[in-house]
Motif scaffolding. Structure first.
Motif, PDB file in Angstrom:
ATOM      1  N   SER A  29      14.616  -6.308  32.001  1.00 59.38           N
ATOM      2  CA  SER A  29      14.505  -7.403  31.264  1.00 59.38           C
ATOM      3  C   SER A  29      14.552  -7.327  29.792  1.00 59.38           C
ATOM      4  N   ARG A  30      15.007  -8.260  29.085  1.00 57.83           N
ATOM      5  CA  ARG A  30      14.823  -8.495  27.651  1.00 57.83           C
ATOM      6  C   ARG A  30      13.507  -9.129  27.503  1.00 57.83           C
ATOM      7  N   ASP A  39      12.404  -2.056  30.417  1.00 55.90           N
ATOM      8  CA  ASP A  39      12.875  -3.288  29.761  1.00 55.90           C
ATOM      9  C   ASP A  39      12.996  -3.031  28.261  1.00 55.90           C
ATOM     10  N   HIS A  40      13.789  -3.703  27.640  1.00 53.72           N
ATOM     11  CA  HIS A  40      13.908  -3.836  26.043  1.00 53.72           C
ATOM     12  C   HIS A  40      12.802  -4.786  25.490  1.00 53.72           C
ATOM     13  N   THR A  72      11.120  -6.409  22.068  1.00 57.43           N
ATOM     14  CA  THR A  72      11.091  -6.742  20.763  1.00 57.43           C
ATOM     15  C   THR A  72       9.792  -7.520  20.268  1.00 57.43           C
ATOM     16  N   TYR A 120       7.941   1.182  22.106  1.00 59.76           N
ATOM     17  CA  TYR A 120       9.144   0.253  21.847  1.00 59.76           C
ATOM     18  C   TYR A 120       9.603   0.504  20.348  1.00 59.76           C
ATOM     19  N   VAL A 171      17.923 -11.858  19.924  1.00 60.17           N
ATOM     20  CA  VAL A 171      17.193 -10.884  21.117  1.00 60.17           C
ATOM     21  C   VAL A 171      17.669 -11.499  22.309  1.00 60.17           C
ATOM     22  N   PRO A 218      16.100 -13.110  24.860  1.00 59.46           N
ATOM     23  CA  PRO A 218      15.071 -12.675  25.825  1.00 59.46           C
ATOM     24  C   PRO A 218      15.178 -13.316  27.293  1.00 59.46           C
TER      25      PRO A 218
END
Length: 229
Positions: free
Chosen positions: A9-10, A37-38, A40, A74, A105, A107
């Motif tokens: 997931s973002r 997961d990415h 931010t 991260y 982003v 998300p």
């Protein structure tokens, strides 16, 4: 309900101040990273000390945030540089850059503040987040969660509408040590126990939240929206 959506997931963590992201979501951030997961993290405010902005101290705090990010693993860290303690003057000034961040982003999951916190900036960030992450907006955000912040959520006045009543838990048993190490990067913000914003205070709350759902350590959240199929 416990954490666990399948697939990568973002993830976007919205934090009013530098250190809120660790106090509220530090273990969960590390867990997301470990899952691939990415992540931010968007920091809304530049920090004021004694109600004044000191550029040197702000840069030192940003360096602490970067060290904490390295510990959690991260790499997408963004600073909006809005004014600490003054966000409630004009909420639109928070909404516009936050909307831009969400649009960039894209998300799947957003973590943001709880509206009942004793800090007025947290309340404004939550209100701006609800606009930026509204259900009919694009991109579509499947899950929005509110997190608690030690020495803020726990110090809210005893009014029912201000209560933090978690209904979603992330098991951070294997990540509580990394969360505490990341908080130690914020040497200026860390306190001695029994202050809640201490290494021991973080551990104690994680253990309490864990006991609520049968984990050794957990972070707790309130579900604002959950649309996972």
């Amino acid at each position: 309900m416990t954490e666990g959506a399948a697939g990568k997931s973002r993830v976007l963590v919205i934090s009013a101040h530098m250190d809120d992201e660790i106090l509220g979501v530090g273990g969960t951030i590390a867990k997301h990273v470990a899952r691939g997961d990415h992540v931010t993290v968007c920091i809304v405010c530049k920090r004021a000390y004694d109600h004044k902005f000191d550029p040197v101290l702000v840069e030192e705090e940003k360096a602490a945030t970067r060290r904490a990010a390295d510990i959690l693993g991260y790499h997408d860290l963004r600073f909006l540089d809005l004014r600490d303690e003054l966000l409630d003057e004009r909420v639109l000034d928070v909404i516009v850059p936050l909307e831009a961040c969400v649009q960039d982003v894209k998300p799947d999951i957003v973590y943001t503040h709880h509206r009942g916190d004793s800090n007025q900036d947290h309340d404004v960030v939550l209100r701006a987040s609800l606009i930026a992450c509204r259900a009919i907006a694009s991109p579509k955000i499947a899950r929005v969660l509110a997190y608690e912040v030690l020495s803020s959520t726990d110090l809210a006045p005893p009014f029912p509408e201000r209560a933090f009543q978690p209904n979603f838990y992330a098991d951070i048993t294997h990540f509580i040590g990394r969360k505490i190490d990341a908080m130690k990067a914020y040497a200026r913000e860390l306190r001695e126990f029994p202050h809640p914003r201490s290494a021991k205070g973080i551990e104690v709350l994680a253990q309490k939240r864990g006991m609520e759902v049968g984990f050794v350590a957990a972070e707790a959240f309130m579900v604002i929206r959950d649309e996972w199929a």
